[in-house]
Every structure is written in C-alpha cells, then in structure tokens.
Design a protein around this motif. Structure first.
Motif, PDB file in Angstrom:
ATOM      1  N   LEU A 103     -15.254   1.302  12.242  1.00 51.05           N
ATOM      2  CA  LEU A 103     -14.543   2.061  11.093  1.00 51.05           C
ATOM      3  C   LEU A 103     -15.465   2.820  10.315  1.00 51.05           C
ATOM      4  N   ILE A 104     -15.139   4.224  10.153  1.00 55.05           N
ATOM      5  CA  ILE A 104     -16.117   4.962   9.363  1.00 55.05           C
ATOM      6  C   ILE A 104     -15.431   5.597   8.186  1.00 55.05           C
ATOM      7  N   GLY A 105     -16.239   5.666   6.991  1.00 50.74           N
ATOM      8  CA  GLY A 105     -15.480   6.102   5.926  1.00 50.74           C
ATOM      9  C   GLY A 105     -16.556   6.527   4.875  1.00 50.74           C
TER      10      GLY A 105
ATOM     11  N   SER B 129      -7.033  -0.439  -3.398  1.00 54.02           N
ATOM     12  CA  SER B 129      -5.560   0.141  -3.485  1.00 54.02           C
ATOM     13  C   SER B 129      -5.583   1.337  -4.548  1.00 54.02           C
ATOM     14  N   ARG B 130      -5.433   2.630  -3.645  1.00 54.24           N
ATOM     15  CA  ARG B 130      -5.180   3.759  -4.510  1.00 54.24           C
ATOM     16  C   ARG B 130      -4.202   3.963  -5.352  1.00 54.24           C
ATOM     17  N   PRO B 131      -3.014   3.424  -5.301  1.00 53.39           N
ATOM     18  CA  PRO B 131      -2.065   3.540  -6.345  1.00 53.39           C
ATOM     19  C   PRO B 131      -2.259   2.510  -7.452  1.00 53.39           C
ATOM     20  N   GLY B 132      -3.228   1.634  -7.300  1.00 53.54           N
ATOM     21  CA  GLY B 132      -3.936   0.651  -8.370  1.00 53.54           C
ATOM     22  C   GLY B 132      -4.779   1.388  -9.279  1.00 53.54           C
ATOM     23  N   LEU B 133      -5.254   2.614  -8.990  1.00 48.34           N
ATOM     24  CA  LEU B 133      -6.138   3.306  -9.802  1.00 48.34           C
ATOM     25  C   LEU B 133      -5.464   3.788 -11.099  1.00 48.34           C
ATOM     26  N   ALA B 134      -4.059   3.786 -11.073  1.00 45.37           N
ATOM     27  CA  ALA B 134      -3.321   4.464 -12.304  1.00 45.37           C
ATOM     28  C   ALA B 134      -3.495   3.015 -13.138  1.00 45.37           C
TER      29      ALA B 134
ATOM     30  N   LEU C 250      -8.097  12.636 -10.036  1.00 45.61           N
ATOM     31  CA  LEU C 250      -7.851  11.290  -9.845  1.00 45.61           C
ATOM     32  C   LEU C 250      -7.573  11.088  -8.167  1.00 45.61           C
ATOM     33  N   ASP C 251      -8.717  11.088  -7.600  1.00 48.85           N
ATOM     34  CA  ASP C 251      -8.483  10.719  -6.094  1.00 48.85           C
ATOM     35  C   ASP C 251      -8.960   9.456  -5.481  1.00 48.85           C
ATOM     36  N   HIS C 252     -10.198   9.051  -6.070  1.00 52.76           N
ATOM     37  CA  HIS C 252     -11.047   7.884  -5.798  1.00 52.76           C
ATOM     38  C   HIS C 252     -11.317   6.966  -6.801  1.00 52.76           C
TER      39      HIS C 252
ATOM     40  N   LEU D 118       2.937   8.994   1.037  1.00 51.52           N
ATOM     41  CA  LEU D 118       3.223   7.691   0.382  1.00 51.52           C
ATOM     42  C   LEU D 118       2.305   6.410   1.043  1.00 51.52           C
ATOM     43  N   TRP D 119       2.202   5.440   0.234  1.00 50.61           N
ATOM     44  CA  TRP D 119       1.170   4.237   0.750  1.00 50.61           C
ATOM     45  C   TRP D 119       1.856   3.589   1.759  1.00 50.61           C
ATOM     46  N   GLY D 120       3.321   3.006   1.590  1.00 47.33           N
ATOM     47  CA  GLY D 120       4.069   2.486   2.564  1.00 47.33           C
ATOM     48  C   GLY D 120       3.945   3.338   3.920  1.00 47.33           C
TER      49      GLY D 120
ATOM     50  N   ASN E 282      10.157   4.205  -3.628  1.00 46.93           N
ATOM     51  CA  ASN E 282       8.933   4.214  -4.273  1.00 46.93           C
ATOM     52  C   ASN E 282       9.004   3.660  -5.422  1.00 46.93           C
ATOM     53  N   VAL E 283       8.308   2.481  -5.869  1.00 47.02           N
ATOM     54  CA  VAL E 283       8.221   1.924  -7.290  1.00 47.02           C
ATOM     55  C   VAL E 283       7.202   2.499  -7.952  1.00 47.02           C
ATOM     56  N   THR E 284       7.459   3.076  -9.143  1.00 45.71           N
ATOM     57  CA  THR E 284       6.337   3.552  -9.916  1.00 45.71           C
ATOM     58  C   THR E 284       6.375   3.289 -11.327  1.00 45.71           C
TER      59      THR E 284
ATOM     60  N   ALA F  16       4.024  17.051  -2.986  1.00 49.79           N
ATOM     61  CA  ALA F  16       4.107  16.096  -4.267  1.00 49.79           C
ATOM     62  C   ALA F  16       4.472  14.798  -3.809  1.00 49.79           C
ATOM     63  N   ARG F  17       3.911  13.785  -4.029  1.00 51.50           N
ATOM     64  CA  ARG F  17       4.067  12.343  -3.606  1.00 51.50           C
ATOM     65  C   ARG F  17       5.413  12.079  -4.019  1.00 51.50           C
ATOM     66  N   GLY F  18       6.025  11.329  -3.159  1.00 50.84           N
ATOM     67  CA  GLY F  18       7.259  10.893  -3.373  1.00 50.84           C
ATOM     68  C   GLY F  18       8.519  12.074  -2.788  1.00 50.84           C
TER      69      GLY F  18
HETATM   70  C1  LIG Z   1      -3.775   7.603  -8.222  1.00 52.98           C
HETATM   71  C2  LIG Z   1      -2.837   7.653  -7.021  1.00 52.98           C
HETATM   72  C3  LIG Z   1      -1.765   7.034  -7.366  1.00 52.98           C
HETATM   73  C4  LIG Z   1      -0.842   6.934  -6.365  1.00 52.98           C
HETATM   74  N1  LIG Z   1       0.387   6.061  -6.521  1.00 52.98           N
HETATM   75  C5  LIG Z   1       1.095   5.755  -5.511  1.00 52.98           C
HETATM   76  C6  LIG Z   1       2.420   5.100  -5.807  1.00 52.98           C
HETATM   77  O1  LIG Z   1       2.734   4.671  -6.837  1.00 52.98           O
HETATM   78  N2  LIG Z   1       2.979   4.855  -4.469  1.00 52.98           N
HETATM   79  C7  LIG Z   1       2.618   5.545  -3.142  1.00 52.98           C
HETATM   80  O2  LIG Z   1       3.562   5.252  -2.251  1.00 52.98           O
HETATM   81  N3  LIG Z   1       1.573   6.091  -3.085  1.00 52.98           N
HETATM   82  C8  LIG Z   1       0.921   6.230  -4.142  1.00 52.98           C
HETATM   83  N4  LIG Z   1      -0.398   7.110  -3.999  1.00 52.98           N
HETATM   84  C9  LIG Z   1      -0.473   7.487  -2.823  1.00 52.98           C
HETATM   85  C10 LIG Z   1      -1.166   6.566  -1.632  1.00 52.98           C
HETATM   86  O3  LIG Z   1      -2.298   6.067  -2.313  1.00 52.98           O
HETATM   87  C11 LIG Z   1      -1.533   7.207  -0.478  1.00 52.98           C
HETATM   88  O4  LIG Z   1      -0.348   7.624   0.387  1.00 52.98           O
HETATM   89  C12 LIG Z   1      -2.441   6.617   0.562  1.00 52.98           C
HETATM   90  O5  LIG Z   1      -3.420   5.828  -0.108  1.00 52.98           O
HETATM   91  C13 LIG Z   1      -2.752   7.518   1.760  1.00 52.98           C
HETATM   92  O6  LIG Z   1      -3.583   6.469   2.610  1.00 52.98           O
HETATM   93  P1  LIG Z   1      -4.352   6.952   4.014  1.00 52.98           P
HETATM   94  O7  LIG Z   1      -5.007   5.860   4.560  1.00 52.98           O
HETATM   95  O8  LIG Z   1      -3.510   8.121   4.617  1.00 52.98           O
HETATM   96  O9  LIG Z   1      -5.586   7.898   2.935  1.00 52.98           O
HETATM   97  P2  LIG Z   1      -6.736   7.605   2.257  1.00 52.98           P
HETATM   98  O10 LIG Z   1      -6.343   6.428   1.072  1.00 52.98           O
HETATM   99  O11 LIG Z   1      -6.892   8.985   1.293  1.00 52.98           O
HETATM  100  O12 LIG Z   1      -7.964   7.160   2.888  1.00 52.98           O
HETATM  101  C14 LIG Z   1      -8.588   8.201   3.610  1.00 52.98           C
HETATM  102  C15 LIG Z   1      -9.881   7.704   3.736  1.00 52.98           C
HETATM  103  O13 LIG Z   1     -10.774   8.780   4.581  1.00 52.98           O
HETATM  104  C16 LIG Z   1     -11.848   9.082   4.417  1.00 52.98           C
HETATM  105  N5  LIG Z   1     -12.505  10.136   4.902  1.00 52.98           N
HETATM  106  C17 LIG Z   1     -11.891  11.521   5.039  1.00 52.98           C
HETATM  107  N6  LIG Z   1     -12.489  12.230   5.778  1.00 52.98           N
HETATM  108  C18 LIG Z   1     -13.638  11.800   6.514  1.00 52.98           C
HETATM  109  C19 LIG Z   1     -14.695  12.326   6.901  1.00 52.98           C
HETATM  110  N7  LIG Z   1     -14.804  13.318   7.664  1.00 52.98           N
HETATM  111  N8  LIG Z   1     -15.651  11.150   7.401  1.00 52.98           N
HETATM  112  C20 LIG Z   1     -15.628   9.967   6.746  1.00 52.98           C
HETATM  113  N9  LIG Z   1     -14.542   9.580   6.069  1.00 52.98           N
HETATM  114  C21 LIG Z   1     -13.463  10.433   5.709  1.00 52.98           C
HETATM  115  C22 LIG Z   1     -11.675   9.400   2.683  1.00 52.98           C
HETATM  116  O14 LIG Z   1     -12.900   9.099   2.003  1.00 52.98           O
HETATM  117  C23 LIG Z   1     -10.818   8.210   2.505  1.00 52.98           C
HETATM  118  O15 LIG Z   1     -11.610   6.863   2.194  1.00 52.98           O
HETATM  119  C24 LIG Z   1      -1.132   7.323  -4.953  1.00 52.98           C
HETATM  120  C25 LIG Z   1      -2.508   7.945  -4.840  1.00 52.98           C
HETATM  121  C26 LIG Z   1      -3.250   8.200  -6.024  1.00 52.98           C
HETATM  122  C27 LIG Z   1      -4.662   8.799  -5.546  1.00 52.98           C
END
Ligand SMILES: Cc1cc2nc3c(=O)[nH]c(=O)nc-3n(C[C@H](O)[C@H](O)[C@H](O)COP(=O)(O)OP(=O)(O)OC[C@H]3O[C@@H](n4cnc5c(N)ncnc54)[C@H](O)[C@@H]3O)c2cc1C
Length: 435
Positions: A30-32, A40-45, A124-126, A289-291, A318-320, A345-347
């Motif tokens: 796993l590389i990141g 939890s990215r939704p948890g950032l709020a 607000l991404d990370h 979306l997260w789900g 989506n619950v928000t 746009a999300r959602g």
């Molecule tokens: C503030 C916020 C609130 C949100 N609220 C909601 C909500 O209420 N409900 C909902 O359904 N969704 C919500 N979301 C959206 C939800 O979080 C995302 O849809 C979900 O996290 C996407 O997951 P993912 O695994 O596809 O990508 P991510 O969680 O973005 O993970 C991708 C990972 O890949 C890594 N990466 C990218 N490129 C590279 C590379 N070249 N080399 C190494 N690593 C790399 C990134 O650093 C990142 O860690 C929210 C998002 C944010 C930011």
C-alpha cells in the motif's frame, strides 16, 4: 500474486480487505503520499469544529491494520510502466506488480484568481489542511469562504466555531440550488445568519489582495471585503496524472469498466479518481462519495484477486450536516445546474439528473423538514432535515421501489401529514420486504 494499491483512502483500504478475503497469501503493498495514512475525510468537517478529535478521525487502529499483513510505504508514486509492470516512486525506488489499483482520489479544484497563492488562502482536502485552517482561525480574524457545496459550508462552520468572522460568497441567489429547494436553502442560510455569518449573494471573487499575507478580497462588482483568510471549495478534480502518463484512457476520471478494470487489464481504478460504467444506466459515472469509494474499492479488490464481480451503483444516499442541521439526501432530488460548484460536486451524481422530474411534496415544522419526490408508482427521492426518524424507512422504500399507489393520493392531498402517512405505510411494507 503481487498487488500494489496506490492511495491510502477508503477505496484503497476496502480493496485490501477484499483481496485478503480471497487471497490470504498474496503480497500487498500500500503506497500513499499522505503522511497521516488512512483517516475519515468526511470527519475533517467535525475535526474543524472540535467535535472529533485526532483519535476518532482514524477509524482503524494499527493493530487492526496489521492483520492484513501488508507492506506499507509512505511516498509519491511518480511513474507507471504498464509494459514492464513496474511503478517508480519519487524517492527513486521501484516495485513490480501483477495487479495495480489506482485509488488516488481527488483534490480541491484550484482557485485561479490573482492572489490565490498568498499564504492564508486555504482549502480542505487533507488532515494537514484542517490543521492549517485551525491554526489560522482565531477570534478577531476575518475569513472569506468561496463555494456553494457541502465542503464550503463545512469550512464556514469550522471557522465560525473557531471564533472567526466569516463572509460567505455565493454566486447565485441561494445555497446549493441544484440539490436543495428554496425552502431548504433558506433554512440553511437563516441558520448561518443566526450564527453571525455574513452571506454575500451574487458575489463573484475577482482577486485576493495582500502583500505577503491576505488582506482583503475584491469582488467582480468592485466591492472589497477585508479579511485574513480565504478558503475555497469550488469543486473537486480527480487525480489523473499517473493514469495519463501510463497511457490509460481518461475522461473526467480514469475510465473503468463495471469490474473496475481500466483500459489496461492489470490496472484497476476505484473511488473519487474513477469514472465507472454503471451497467444499469449504461453511463460512465463519477460519483465522489465515501460510500461509493468504499464499494468500488471492495469490488476492485475482489476482481484483482480473480473474481468477476460487477460494481452496481447503489441508490445515492448521503447523510451530512448543513449549518448544524443533520440532512439526508436520498435518490433523485436535484435538478438543474449548481451555479456555485464547478467540476464535480459531491453528492451531485449523474443518476440524480437522469431521473425524470417528479412532483414534490413537503412539510416543515420548526427545523424538521421532509421533502419527497413522488413518482407515478414509487418514491424517487427524499430530503430529510433535522429529525432523522424517517431517513432509513425512506431509503429502504426508495431503494426497494416500494409501490406507493395505496398512499399516493393521501400524500399529495393538501396539508397531508406526510411523516405519519409514511410511518404507517412503512410498518406494513417493512414486514414484507425487509428481513
Ligand atoms: C472535507 C470533506 C468532507 C467530506 N464529506 C463527505 C460526506 O459527508 N459524505 C460523503 O459521502 N463523502 C464526503 N467526502 C468525500 C469522501 O471523503 C471521498 O469521496 C472519499 O474519501 C474518496 O476516497 P478515495 O479512497 O477515493 O480517495 P482519497 O480519500 O482522496 O484517497 C486517495 C489517496 O491517494 C493518495 N495519492 C494520490 N496520488 C498519489 C500518488 N501518486 N502517490 C501516492 N499516493 C497518492 C492521496 O494522498 C490520498 O491519500 C468528503 C471529503 C472531504 C475532503
């Protein structure tokens, strides 16, 4: 079998769980590039408002994670060579794979106005972004927030919770007009105003002013708002750079078939970065979306490990929380274009737009609010704000295409007690249709 997963988000983690469920012995790396790994990215709020602490943000403790027996690398993948099945990290090291998953997520669409690179301009991404916002936000400071969707509102609330005076810019005449109806937008706006947020309607950012630090913003109409912070959430952009470089087909996301396979049979894509074939509609869908990311990651993992499982998009739900009001948005509720959100746009999934318009009925008491979209024979969508008692029944009835013919005219009657009618019907329907 050697598996490499790029991305420590929910799609990547779900893929690992799925691979392990059928291949206990394969090697998984796993590389990141996010130094904090999986959270939890939704948890950032809620982290911004202080309701969630560091511990709660991380859903998996290290010991739990160890059971997957994976090799974890922190770093940026800079290059993929599909012909040699090799990936190169920015630090110079290389690895080989048999199956590769791109779960690289999406980033905030960049702000391109003059001054956008000044310190004090935030998104607000990370987790690091959230910490930066919290460090800047103070009582006595002023912030301008740009963007019409959920993330912008979450930043507004986070900054307000830190005591910062917030000016919220909306391009149109109301909040999130492609999903909420006028009453729902007003409900959110009124609550924000009560919290002391100043909403500027028809406000388009022209430039950010300052020397070394943000000092003010100027709108297209010439007005100037003094501020110390500018936060933006104007849409998201899938991270496509690796896929493009590797010669994979991309459109708005990385194109993947219903098995989450890209145009290279050993490379898969899932989550925010992927644009996936929905076999039901025949469309290539971006669904951020997260789900969805979790479901796609799981299906990709199964297929990487040799299964042939199709991803079937589930009902959008989506619950928000909008201005402190818990809100569930189910199925087909939005129509039209969101003037405030560019990109994805999300959602705002395409399925919502494709469903035919339907009659909407609604009821509101105090801050509790339900809106139903009533089709000929079924419910097509719902918005539940405040009291969430009806959310689950509505989700199940909409997903299960419950035949509402027996209650349709009652629902549409003027002054109908919608909540009671749905609750009564649910009691009978659920006995027959849910286990
Ligand atoms: C503030 C916020 C609130 C949100 N609220 C909601 C909500 O209420 N409900 C909902 O359904 N969704 C919500 N979301 C959206 C939800 O979080 C995302 O849809 C979900 O996290 C996407 O997951 P993912 O695994 O596809 O990508 P991510 O969680 O973005 O993970 C991708 C990972 O890949 C890594 N990466 C990218 N490129 C590279 C590379 N070249 N080399 C190494 N690593 C790399 C990134 O650093 C990142 O860690 C929210 C998002 C944010 C930011």
């Amino acid at each position: 079998m050697k598996y490499i997963i790029i991305g420590t988000g929910v799609a990547g983690i779900a893929a690992i769980e799925a691979i392990r469920s059928i291949d206990p012995g394969g090697s998984i790396t796993l590389i990141g590039d996010d130094t904090h790994g999986y959270y939890s990215r939704p948890g950032l709020a809620y982290y911004l408002t202080g309701e969630v602490n560091d511990k709660l943000l991380f859903p998996q403790i290290a010991a739990e994670f160890r059971r997957f027996q994976i090799h974890s690398i922190k770093g940026l993948v800079a290059h993929i060579s599909p012909s040699t099945h090799q990936i190169d990290l920015q630090n110079g090291s290389s690895l080989n794979y048999d199956r590769l998953l791109l779960a690289t997520g999406a980033l905030a669409a960049p702000l391109t106005v003059p001054g956008a690179k000044l310190p004090g301009v935030v998104k607000l991404d990370h987790l690091d972004d959230a910490r930066k916002i919290m460090k800047l936000a103070r009582r006595g400071k002023a912030a301008v927030v740009v963007g019409g969707g959920i993330t912008a509102l979450e930043i507004v609330e986070g900054l307000t919770a830190c005591g910062t005076k917030v000016h919220y810019l909306l391009r149109g005449n109301r909040y999130w007009s492609n999903v909420l109806d006028e009453d729902e937008s007003h409900l959110v706006q009124n609550r924000l105003t009560e919290e002391g947020v100043v909403i500027h309607y028809h406000a388009e950012l022209k430039e950010i002013l300052g020397r070394g630090l943000v000092q003010a913003i100027r709108l297209v109409d010439g007005s100037v708002i003094p501020c110390d912070i500018v936060a933006y959430a104007i849409g998201i952009v899938p991270r496509l750079e690796l896929a493009r470089q590797a010669g994979l087909a991309v459109d708005r996301g990385i194109l993947a078939n219903e098995y989450l396979r890209t145009t290279n049979s050993d490379i898969f894509a899932a989550g925010d970065t992927a644009q996936v074939l929905d076999p039901r509609s025949g469309h290539m869908i971006l669904d951020s979306l997260w789900g969805t990311a979790r479901d796609q990651g799981r299906v990709a993992g199964l297929n990487m490990a040799g299964k042939q499982t199709a991803y079937i998009k589930s009902l959008p739900s989506n619950v928000t929380r909008l201005a402190g009001l818990t809100t569930t948005i189910i199925g087909a509720v939005g129509k039209g274009r969101d003037e405030d959100v560019v990109g994805i746009a999300r959602g705002d999934s395409e399925a919502w737009r494709e469903l035919p318009d339907a009659m909407a009925i609604q009821t509101a008491f105090d801050i509790n609010h339900v809106r139903l979209l009533v089709g000929e024979r079924t419910l097509l969508g719902a918005v539940v704000m405040g009291d969430q008692l009806l959310s689950l029944p509505l989700e199940k009835m909409i997903a299960g295409e419950a035949d509402i013919s027996p209650i349709r005219s009652k629902l549409l009657a003027s002054g109908a007690a919608i909540a009671d009618i749905i609750s009564d019907y649910w009691i009978g329907w659920s006995k027959l249709h849910t286990s």
